[in-house]
Design an enzyme around this catalytic site. Structure first.
Site, PDB file in Angstrom:
ATOM      1  N   THR A 116      34.424 -12.326 -17.112  1.00 26.49           N
ATOM      2  CA  THR A 116      33.385 -12.009 -16.118  1.00 26.49           C
ATOM      3  C   THR A 116      33.840 -10.940 -15.135  1.00 26.49           C
ATOM      4  O   THR A 116      35.044 -10.742 -14.939  1.00 26.49           O
ATOM      5  CB  THR A 116      33.031 -13.271 -15.304  1.00 26.49           C
ATOM      6  OG1 THR A 116      31.871 -13.033 -14.514  1.00 26.49           O
ATOM      7  CG2 THR A 116      34.150 -13.692 -14.382  1.00 26.49           C
TER       8      THR A 116
ATOM      9  N   GLY B  93      27.694 -19.331 -14.015  1.00 28.05           N
ATOM     10  CA  GLY B  93      26.922 -19.759 -12.854  1.00 28.05           C
ATOM     11  C   GLY B  93      27.775 -19.774 -11.602  1.00 28.05           C
ATOM     12  O   GLY B  93      28.742 -19.012 -11.497  1.00 28.05           O
TER      13      GLY B  93
HETATM   14  N1  ASP Z   1      30.932 -18.125 -12.795  1.00 22.93           N
HETATM   15  C1  ASP Z   1      31.090 -16.735 -12.464  1.00 22.93           C
HETATM   16  C2  ASP Z   1      31.813 -16.619 -11.177  1.00 22.93           C
HETATM   17  O1  ASP Z   1      31.566 -17.422 -10.285  1.00 22.93           O
HETATM   18  C3  ASP Z   1      29.821 -16.002 -12.359  1.00 22.93           C
HETATM   19  C4  ASP Z   1      28.798 -16.319 -13.379  1.00 22.93           C
HETATM   20  O2  ASP Z   1      29.033 -17.043 -14.286  1.00 22.93           O
HETATM   21  O3  ASP Z   1      27.686 -15.820 -13.312  1.00 22.93           O
HETATM   22  O4  ASP Z   1      32.563 -15.694 -11.010  1.00 22.93           O
END
Ligand code: ASP
Length: 418
Positions: free
Chosen positions: A264, A298
């Site tokens: 990510t 998330g």
């Molecule tokens: N979980 C990721 C984060 O908090 C972001 C996402 O999954 O949208 O960096």
């Protein structure tokens, strides 16, 4: 910084809008899930199988063929997730990811290799786009599990990963737009988990007018910044709803070997150095060769607090189905806020759950970000398809900053709301 986020939301236009959003939380609370509909039960579970987030769809077919031909499960996962990492137009992962508040792209990733029971992770890495592969390299070429920041970047360079500028022109302009319009509305100040955090105070101005004014201002500034016409609404939406975005992939082969991987660019416009759940073994990803594999996309802060992926795998170890295991982790997030919908509306979570026999589930805290756009997971067990995640709560989450409704014209921004 003189204005805290909490102070800001009490006084701002956005805050006024948000109040309307949460004024009747009962509307958005339904209840819990029903059946395993759409998800493989023990009887029809198939192997091999790949499950992943929606943005992996285009890459799963090739990875599945590789897996079928005897390829390693983690390598198959890498083949899926490096697609979005390399795609400059996916601004939630790798190259072109939306940057931190200072305009620097910082990436997080982790992986677990079931057959050899190993793990690797990197956090806050700059200038290297394929952090999923760097996490794998940490696992394979060091005695460590996790490297962060400058050390992780230097390790990646030593391993031959090219350094490059990850900030695409489009992401830079969206960051500029965010900075200009949100310079006093950032991630500083007590967060939503603070016991003293309060939902914003109401405003007398009709919320639709406030929102319309704000969108018009943003669109004009986006034009001034040179953002192309076809991306204007995408850019506006990202500023109004700072997006999260990630890809997780869990893989099971015919022999029953499993791996998981998550990568990510994290929360858009985050504080420099912020690591979310994605590089945390046990939160953003967890694989136990004896039981199953799980991952998350998330609200990272919430997922870390419930050790989501590990919780899910442990739940399956103790006999829960993939769906029950995922829903239980979501309930723990709810429990952390005592079920307070005024807070839960500002977060969301999707879990990707794969059991060792090939049974799988996608579950989410809310149905989606907006009506008509449910959370989905991608599944390939011989047939490539998208499956709607089973929500714990009926209704739609409100990304930060919050709004009561997403205007129709932003909903039509299908490039964003895929
Ligand atoms: N979980 C990721 C984060 O908090 C972001 C996402 O999954 O949208 O960096």
């Amino acid at each position: 910084m003189t204005v805290s986020r909490r102070d800001f939301v009490k006084t701002s236009v956005l805050g006024a809008i948000a109040t309307a959003a949460v004024s009747n939380p009962k509307d958005s609370v339904a209840s819990t899930i029903a059946t395993d509909q759409g998800h493989a039960s023990q009887n029809d579970a198939k192997r091999p199988i790949i499950i992943c987030a929606h943005n992996g769809y285009a890459y799963v077919e090739a990875a599945y063929a590789f897996l079928k031909s005897g390829g390693d499960t983690l390598e198959a996962g890498v083949r899926v997730v490096k697609g979005p990492e390399n795609d400059p137009n996916d601004d939630s992962v790798g190259l072109g990811g939306l940057p931190n508040e200072e305009g620097v792209v910082e990436l997080d990733a982790c992986c677990m290799h079931g057959p050899t029971r190993r793990a690797g992770s990197v956090g806050g890495v700059r200038n290297i786009k394929n952090v999923s592969m760097v996490a794998k390299a940490v696992m394979e070429h060091t005695g460590h599990v996790m490297l962060v920041g400058e050390g992780a970047e230097r390790f990646a360079a030593a391993m031959g990963f090219p350094r490059e500028n990850l900030l695409t022109d489009r992401s830079r302009k969206i960051w500029m737009l965010w900075k200009e319009f949100n310079s006093d509305r950032d991630w500083w100040g007590p967060g939503i988990a603070d016991p003293h955090w309060q939902a914003p105070a109401p405003s007398s101005k009709p919320q639709a007018d406030l929102l319309r004014d704000r969108i018009d201002q943003l669109k004009q500034r986006a034009v001034d910044l040179g953002i192309e016409q076809q991306f204007l609404l995408s850019a506006v939406r990202r500023v109004l709803f700072p997006p999260t975005g990630t890809i997780h992939c869990s893989v099971l082969n015919e022999k029953g070997e499993m791996s998981g991987i998550t990568t990510t660019s994290g929360l858009a416009f985050k504080l420099p150095g912020r690591c979310g759940d994605s590089p945390i073994i046990g939160a953003g990803c967890y694989t136990d060769q004896d039981v199953g594999s799980a991952g998350a996309t998330g609200s990272g802060e919430e997922n870390i607090k419930v050790a989501g992926a590990h919780t899910i795998v442990e739940n399956m170890r103790h006999g829960m189905s993939p769906q029950e295991a995922g829903i239980d982790a979501l309930k723990r997030i709810m429990r952390n806020y005592n079920g307070d919908m005024n807070k839960l509306r500002f977060m969301d979570m999707t879990y990707y759950v794969l059991r060792k026999d090939g049974a799988y589930a996608g579950v989410s805290l809310w149905e989606g970000y907006s009506a008509g756009n449910p959370h989905k997971i991608v599944v390939h067990d011989g047939t490539l398809r998208q499956v709607i995640a089973t929500p714990l709560l009926k209704g739609y989450s409100q990304e930060w900053p919050p709004f009561p409704t997403i205007p129709e014209e932003l909903k039509k921004d299908s490039e964003y709301l895929k």
